[in-house]
Design a protein around this motif. Sequence first.
Motif, PDB file in Angstrom:
ATOM      1  N   LEU A   1       0.822  -1.211   0.000  1.00 37.45           N
ATOM      2  CA  LEU A   1       0.000   0.000   0.000  1.00 37.45           C
ATOM      3  C   LEU A   1       0.857   1.263   0.000  1.00 37.45           C
ATOM      4  O   LEU A   1       0.460   2.290  -0.561  1.00 37.45           O
TER       5      LEU A   1
ATOM      6  N   ASN B 205       3.735   1.554  -1.575  1.00 38.13           N
ATOM      7  CA  ASN B 205       4.083   1.702  -2.994  1.00 38.13           C
ATOM      8  C   ASN B 205       2.906   2.199  -3.824  1.00 38.13           C
ATOM      9  O   ASN B 205       3.059   3.057  -4.700  1.00 38.13           O
ATOM     10  N   TYR B 206       1.723   1.658  -3.540  1.00 36.08           N
ATOM     11  CA  TYR B 206       0.556   2.008  -4.349  1.00 36.08           C
ATOM     12  C   TYR B 206       0.218   3.486  -4.231  1.00 36.08           C
ATOM     13  O   TYR B 206      -0.157   4.124  -5.218  1.00 36.08           O
ATOM     14  N   THR B 207       0.353   4.045  -3.027  1.00 34.14           N
ATOM     15  CA  THR B 207       0.066   5.469  -2.856  1.00 34.14           C
ATOM     16  C   THR B 207       1.055   6.324  -3.639  1.00 34.14           C
ATOM     17  O   THR B 207       0.672   7.302  -4.293  1.00 34.14           O
TER      18      THR B 207
ATOM     19  N   ARG C  67       0.176   5.863  -7.361  1.00 34.97           N
ATOM     20  CA  ARG C  67      -1.096   6.494  -7.717  1.00 34.97           C
ATOM     21  C   ARG C  67      -0.945   8.003  -7.843  1.00 34.97           C
ATOM     22  O   ARG C  67      -1.479   8.619  -8.777  1.00 34.97           O
TER      23      ARG C  67
ATOM     24  N   ALA D  72       0.780   1.315 -12.830  1.00 28.61           N
ATOM     25  CA  ALA D  72       0.418   1.728 -11.471  1.00 28.61           C
ATOM     26  C   ALA D  72      -0.994   1.261 -11.121  1.00 28.61           C
ATOM     27  O   ALA D  72      -1.248   0.822  -9.990  1.00 28.61           O
ATOM     28  N   GLU D  73      -1.920   1.356 -12.080  1.00 27.78           N
ATOM     29  CA  GLU D  73      -3.286   0.861 -11.847  1.00 27.78           C
ATOM     30  C   GLU D  73      -3.278  -0.653 -11.638  1.00 27.78           C
ATOM     31  O   GLU D  73      -3.979  -1.177 -10.762  1.00 27.78           O
TER      32      GLU D  73
ATOM     33  N   TRP E 193      -0.850  -2.419 -10.444  1.00 29.89           N
ATOM     34  CA  TRP E 193      -0.266  -2.732  -9.138  1.00 29.89           C
ATOM     35  C   TRP E 193      -1.373  -2.814  -8.083  1.00 29.89           C
ATOM     36  O   TRP E 193      -1.370  -3.711  -7.242  1.00 29.89           O
ATOM     37  N   GLY E 194      -2.320  -1.874  -8.159  1.00 25.65           N
ATOM     38  CA  GLY E 194      -3.411  -1.890  -7.191  1.00 25.65           C
ATOM     39  C   GLY E 194      -4.312  -3.098  -7.325  1.00 25.65           C
ATOM     40  O   GLY E 194      -4.726  -3.695  -6.320  1.00 25.65           O
TER      41      GLY E 194
ATOM     42  N   VAL F 110      -2.196  -6.093  -5.033  1.00 22.92           N
ATOM     43  CA  VAL F 110      -3.003  -6.021  -3.802  1.00 22.92           C
ATOM     44  C   VAL F 110      -4.067  -7.117  -3.793  1.00 22.92           C
ATOM     45  O   VAL F 110      -4.111  -7.955  -2.887  1.00 22.92           O
TER      46      VAL F 110
END
Length: 625
Positions: free
Chosen positions: A127, A129-131, A134, A245-246, A248-249, A253
């Motif tokens: 999370l 990384n995701y932030t 994003r 990046a999308e 990855w989420g 996740v």
Amino acid sequence: MEGVIQTKGLLSLPSNPQTKIFLNKLPHKSLRQRVNLSSNPINPTSGLSLNFNGSKKFQAFGTNHGLFSLQKPRCFHVCKASAAAGDGAAVPAGAGELEVEGPKFMGIEVLTLKKIVPLGLMFFCILFNYTILRDTKDVLVVTAKGSSAEIIPFLKTWVNLPMAIGFMLLYTKLANVLSKKALFYTVILPFIAFFGAFGFVLYPMSNYFHPTALADRLLDFLGPRFLGPLAILRIWSFCLFYVMAELWGSVVVSVLFWGFANQITTVEEAKKFYPLFGLGANVALIFSGRTVKYFSNMRKHLGPGVDGWAISLKYMMSIVVIMGFAICGLYWWVNTFVPLPTRSKKKKEKPNMTTMESLKFLVSSPYIRDLATLVVAYGISINLVEVTWKSKLKAQFPSPNEYSSFMGDFSTATGIATFTMMLLSQWIFNKYGWGVAAKITPTVLLITGVGFFSLILFGGPLAPGLMSFGITPLLAAVYVGAMQNIFSKSAKYSLFDPCKEMAYIPLDEDTKVKGKAAIDVVCNPLGKSGGALIQQFMILTFGSLANSTPYLGGVLLVIVIAWLGAAKSLDTQFTALRKEEELEKEMERAAVKIPIVSADVDTNGSLGSDSNTNSSAETSFPRNA
């Protein structure tokens, strides 16, 4: 049944027990009379009884000790099944053996901690990384030269969606030929390699392979209304970063982490610790937001002529790579040192509904139709406001570093608000019920959406009043839009998602399974792409996102009103189903007669008999006079 238990059961009676009931030998009485093997005598007043509110629960079987209780639990006579199996009787492996609890730390088994702590760290890293990804993806595609926020709806529909479908098809193929460990590394390592390469190779060299001249010629020929679609060609490497990046989420996740967590945890562990992961996710959001803010402000300390965004990007992508390898290390450690729980080989049957079957089912059921309206309305509403807000955000913060710095503050505020709402959500459900909780998210969207679009449409008349507070209408729209996104997302995670899942509970099993399958097949994709399709139509019709703003505000108002109507209708149906379910349970409790085991024994150690019975709703076994 009794014969099986006496000869080949998993439990047999001790040869010389010390309990009152079994002094010499066990008579051939009912199974209920032999069920309590406690060393304490049975109290008829605290035995198996049932009152009308169903609050008394089988107290004779034991006591529930607290997590940190020092009270020693009662010991039970447990014998191996081999004693009762007889000669030549087959005994299941491990039958009758007493399961020994492992060592504990703070009331939690060490084996559980060896799973939960690494999982929590993995979730934090993912999370975190995701932030960063994003926030960075929006900065890249919105602030790039020759691009704007108008690129986002086209990017989501024509690039992100096809690549997501292609990736899942590839993932399915790989899952058939690779082991779970190999599949995990095969999926996550390309992500880590790409983000590292983007920060150090692709972005610094983007001017050499972006077809800027070709995009300019096409834009002159087609007109400014095609700015969004042509920007995908103009900055294709940035769009590729956006899609990765999308993914990855959704992939790392949802697929990798939650798949691994469900693989190594038991149901009891999941019930206890999964909610804590949600709180930990918002802690990661807070820290990663501060990280983005810190590296975005590095431009202030650099000399003139230096590309501050390129340097900030290198640092942030370095952190993403380090966190990625930490995720792999934690995954390796758990697989190496933690034993996996045994799973049942039995598989649940899942309804395989086509899109047309899902649509028919949605239309036929008013309950599922209202629930589907909630899901689609949220996806469209958040999309309509978010893209318009990002276009104003670029106008206020045109520099990539300024834009990224603001997004860092935005992520931190979102994490704090969501963390707080998650703590308050239980109180909201208990005090106000499902209906109020379900209406909070659309109400927040409606109030903040009206304020946001009012500032855009009537910024001129409002300017003098706003200037008295030292802000312009544009900056006020940016702040109100940020509040709209923060509060709507925190309400979504803490209230909307739980309400949606709770709505399935009172349904019968067939409707529950088919309804969830229908919403997953139709409504989730429709909600996500519906807003993008509406925006594309508006942009191509009216020439730009700015010209479309009044119409987008009208569409948002209609959708949120329909959302509130569906929530009210669903609340009525949900409440009726819950009352019906509770009434059925009360009737079952009133109808069931549960026997009380007598504590009296005769001198021979056998249970006596008598014709006396209890005249209440409870019954009792015969006892000696």
